[in-house]
Motif scaffolding. Structure first.
Motif, short mmCIF file in Angstrom:
data_model
loop_
_atom_site.label_atom_id
_atom_site.label_comp_id
_atom_site.label_asym_id
_atom_site.label_seq_id
_atom_site.Cartn_x
_atom_site.Cartn_y
_atom_site.Cartn_z
N UNK A 30 -24.15 50.93 -87.75
CA UNK A 30 -25.31 50.74 -88.63
C UNK A 30 -25.50 51.94 -89.54
N UNK A 31 -25.27 53.14 -89.02
CA UNK A 31 -25.42 54.34 -89.84
C UNK A 31 -24.40 54.35 -90.97
N UNK A 32 -23.18 53.88 -90.67
CA UNK A 32 -22.14 53.80 -91.71
C UNK A 32 -22.54 52.80 -92.79
N UNK A 92 -34.36 49.59 -90.14
CA UNK A 92 -35.05 48.99 -88.99
C UNK A 92 -34.07 48.74 -87.85
N UNK A 93 -32.86 48.26 -88.17
CA UNK A 93 -31.85 48.02 -87.14
C UNK A 93 -31.41 49.32 -86.48
N UNK A 94 -31.35 50.41 -87.30
CA UNK A 94 -30.91 51.69 -86.74
C UNK A 94 -31.88 52.19 -85.69
N UNK A 95 -33.17 51.93 -85.90
CA UNK A 95 -34.17 52.41 -84.94
C UNK A 95 -34.07 51.68 -83.60
N UNK A 109 -28.54 50.08 -80.14
CA UNK A 109 -28.08 50.81 -78.97
C UNK A 109 -27.10 51.90 -79.38
N UNK A 110 -26.68 52.64 -78.37
CA UNK A 110 -25.79 53.77 -78.64
C UNK A 110 -24.47 53.32 -79.24
N UNK A 111 -23.98 52.15 -78.81
CA UNK A 111 -22.70 51.67 -79.32
C UNK A 111 -22.78 51.19 -80.76
N UNK A 112 -23.94 50.71 -81.18
CA UNK A 112 -24.09 50.13 -82.54
C UNK A 112 -24.61 51.12 -83.57
#
Length: 278
Positions: A193-195, A180-183, A186-189
């Motif tokens: 989050x993906x890691x 949910x956070x990945x969706x 922002x571009x910087x985060x």
């Protein structure tokens, strides 16, 4: 010139003493039958317990004093077990010790300690109720002792399964939250989050593997290693039953037959002796 002794010569001697042999056989059988009526009647009850099969961490069976067929009968006749059984059925420990017999036959071709051990508990007493209750109470006590040894291993598997299931639940929730956070990140985060999401996925895979292993260990232990009572006594057999009396009569008759044959040869003389005299 010596004459060769044949089976016919032996037959002639036996035939000459046929009435003696018959009388000895019948008399012995009658005596055997009478003894079955005058001797004290005893009752025999039998119960069977699977005492479990201890295994190593890798699942290989190994021997313990309580599960090895060679040592289990000795281990399971200790004073503490005998006293506990005596208290439960209301008799003296000496009566229990005198009446109980424990055997753990090894399967043909099996290595001691590497096979399931089934203990057969036989209780003989002059009282039918004591024989039945003695065998059943002893089976219960043996099963309780075996379960106490097994519960440590089983509880360890159960706790491991519980921890693994908790890890799977926690990581599943964490992955859902990270997705949910990945969706919305922002571009910087997004990279961070993906890691975190990839790491959580790897941890979840390991936790699921651990959970499966623990579930299999617990199921294996419960199915193959858990002690259980296989059978209890319901109707003890009596020494004065018809089959037992018949066996006693037959045995006595056979003994009488042998005595009659021996006496006949002594009385009539052996074929070799008769041939020499002739």
């Amino acid at each position: 010139m010596d004459r060769e002794i044949t089976l016919r010569d032996y037959g002639r001697v036996l035939w000459s003493g046929r009435w003696l042999i018959l009388v000895a056989t019948v008399a012995a059988a009658v005596v055997g039958l009478l003894l079955t009526f005058v001797t004290t009647t005893t009752y025999t009850a039998t119960a069977r317990v699977f005492v479990g099969q201890a295994t190593t961490v890798s699942g290989a069976p190994f021997s313990t004093p309580g599960t090895n067929p060679a040592t289990a009968p000795t281990t399971l006749t200790g004073d503490n077990l005998v006293t506990q059984v005596a208290e439960e059925i209301g008799v003296t420990p000496s009566r229990v010790r005198r009446g109980v017999t424990i055997s753990a036959p090894r399967a043909p071709g099996g290595a001691a300690g590497n096979q399931p051990t089934i203990v057969t508990i036989t209780f003989v007493d002059e009282d039918r109720r004591i024989a039945r209750d003695g065998a059943n109470a002893y089976a219960e006590v043996v099963n309780q002792r075996a379960l106490a040894n097994f519960s440590g291993v089983f509880d360890t598997y159960a706790r491991g399964e519980e921890r693994a299931r908790a890890d799977v639940t926690r990581l599943t929730r964490q992955i859902t939250q990270l997705q949910a956070e990945l969706r919305t990140a922002g571009a910087d985060d997004r990279a961070v989050v993906a890691t975190l999401l990839s790491s959580a996925g790897q941890q979840l895979s390991l936790a699921q593997t651990t959970l499966t292993t623990q579930e299999l260990n617990r199921a294996k232990a419960e199915a193959n290693e858990k002690p259980e009572i296989l059978s209890l006594s319901e109707s003890p057999s009596s020494s004065s039953s018809a089959p037992n009396r018949l066996r006693s009569v037959i045995l006595a008759g056979v003994i009488g037959l042998l005595v009659g044959v021996i006496v006949t040869f002594v009385w009539r003389g052996s074929p070799a002796g008769r041939a020499q005299r002739e």
